[in-house]
Design an enzyme around this catalytic site. Sequence first.
Site, PDB file in Angstrom:
ATOM      1  N   LYS A  54     -22.221 -53.448  26.261  1.00  0.00           N
ATOM      2  CA  LYS A  54     -23.298 -52.731  25.916  1.00  0.00           C
ATOM      3  C   LYS A  54     -23.065 -51.385  25.995  1.00  0.00           C
ATOM      4  CE  LYS A  54     -25.671 -57.248  26.844  1.00  0.00           C
ATOM      5  NZ  LYS A  54     -26.554 -58.546  27.761  1.00  0.00           N
ATOM      6  N   GLY A  83     -12.909 -53.741  35.620  1.00  0.00           N
ATOM      7  CA  GLY A  83     -12.588 -55.104  35.917  1.00  0.00           C
ATOM      8  C   GLY A  83     -11.986 -55.877  34.606  1.00  0.00           C
ATOM      9  N   GLY A 105     -17.246 -51.857  39.769  1.00  0.00           N
ATOM     10  CA  GLY A 105     -19.015 -51.842  39.802  1.00  0.00           C
ATOM     11  C   GLY A 105     -18.390 -50.415  40.259  1.00  0.00           C
TER      12      GLY A 105
END
Length: 420
Positions: A222, A378, A401
């Site tokens: 995304k 990740g 993150g």
Amino acid sequence: MIKTVKSVELKGKRIIMRVDFNVPMKDGVVQDDTRIVAAIPTITYILDQGVKSLTLMSHLGDPKKDAEKAKDKAEKDGKVFDEEKYLAGKHRMRPVAEYLAKKLGKPVVFAGEDSCYGKKAFIEGQPTGSIIMLENTRFHKEETAKDAAERDKLAGELAGYGDIFVNDAFGTAHRDHASTASIAKFVPVSVGGFLMEKEVQFLEPIVTSPVKPLAAVIGGAKVSSKIAVLESLLKNASALVIGGGMAYTFLKAQGHKTGKSLIEDDQIDTAKKILEAAKAVGADIVLPADHLGAEKFDADAAPVPIDGVDIPDNLMGLDVGPKTIARYAEVLAKAKTIVWNGPVGVFEFENFAKGTESVAKLVAEATATGTITVVGGGDSVAAVNKFGLAAKMSHVSTGGGASLELLEGKKLPGIEVCRG
């Protein structure tokens, strides 16, 4: 940079250290020890300095949320849910302490499953040089509380277990939690471990002062999750390689046909703005020139080569084609610094892994010629591990993150407390 364990006197001190032992577990058995192994150099160094005690703390999943999900699933399947058995198999730190003890070749004392509170006397009662592991910090709601006063309750307690706070948990450095940042308010000295130091050493310069030319490979599903990092990297990058599902939103923004590919229609205008911003600063945006498509999103779907930018209505793009890979090679060969965050195709499906594998090989080849290469995120880490190329990168980040937010140019609470 940050202050590290090497900048302070540790001998005779009680050390309270935040590690990231949030490792995958199954039935109480560690499935991947990457994060545990990454903390060992700091642990070993601290012990070698003759400390009074070393108390380790970490989270391990989110016990409450994960247990609720598991319970709902069990009920839907008509099964009896044993919460304590579930927690023991996935969220208790005792098995992790035992695993670490084997890795270190010395005892790691588990402080008990009852609580992280009230352990000062227990810690003080251990022999000099002992390693103590606390229970999962996220069993306490105060750990992740939004209210600072709530977090401070646990932080103040944890601070009582050490004279020096060492943060080596980069994976949670972006979290303003009791054990990652709030604790620093109550401990005289806060420093980073070697893992934290290495992450900052490689990631921060990409945003502040990279060795140029800088090329960034940004992939993933995304656009919405990568807007901030794309905008941040445009300040210094000479080229942005955009791949994965997010590339189709950019192609649609350019007026191309994208078939049944993943599209974020609400991000079309954002994609146009990023394309315009890149043009304004003279950065090259590299989008797929050809594709490997399929009629459905399935590991067994037959791959269909698409020799061009436009994707037929009956197909979806799942990987990049040979022309695009050749273009990647040209762009990455010119770079002196490469940062890679996100795959360029559905590499989990063998039929659609070639693009991501090619990127991994190209980045590894660049490393061998002296280019600084940083892999963060990740899925990118999973990819370089899958293709056996992690050791051939300058740095593979342990934080998903956290690395993304650092690349966005944000200040991370767990790093800021180590600034001194």
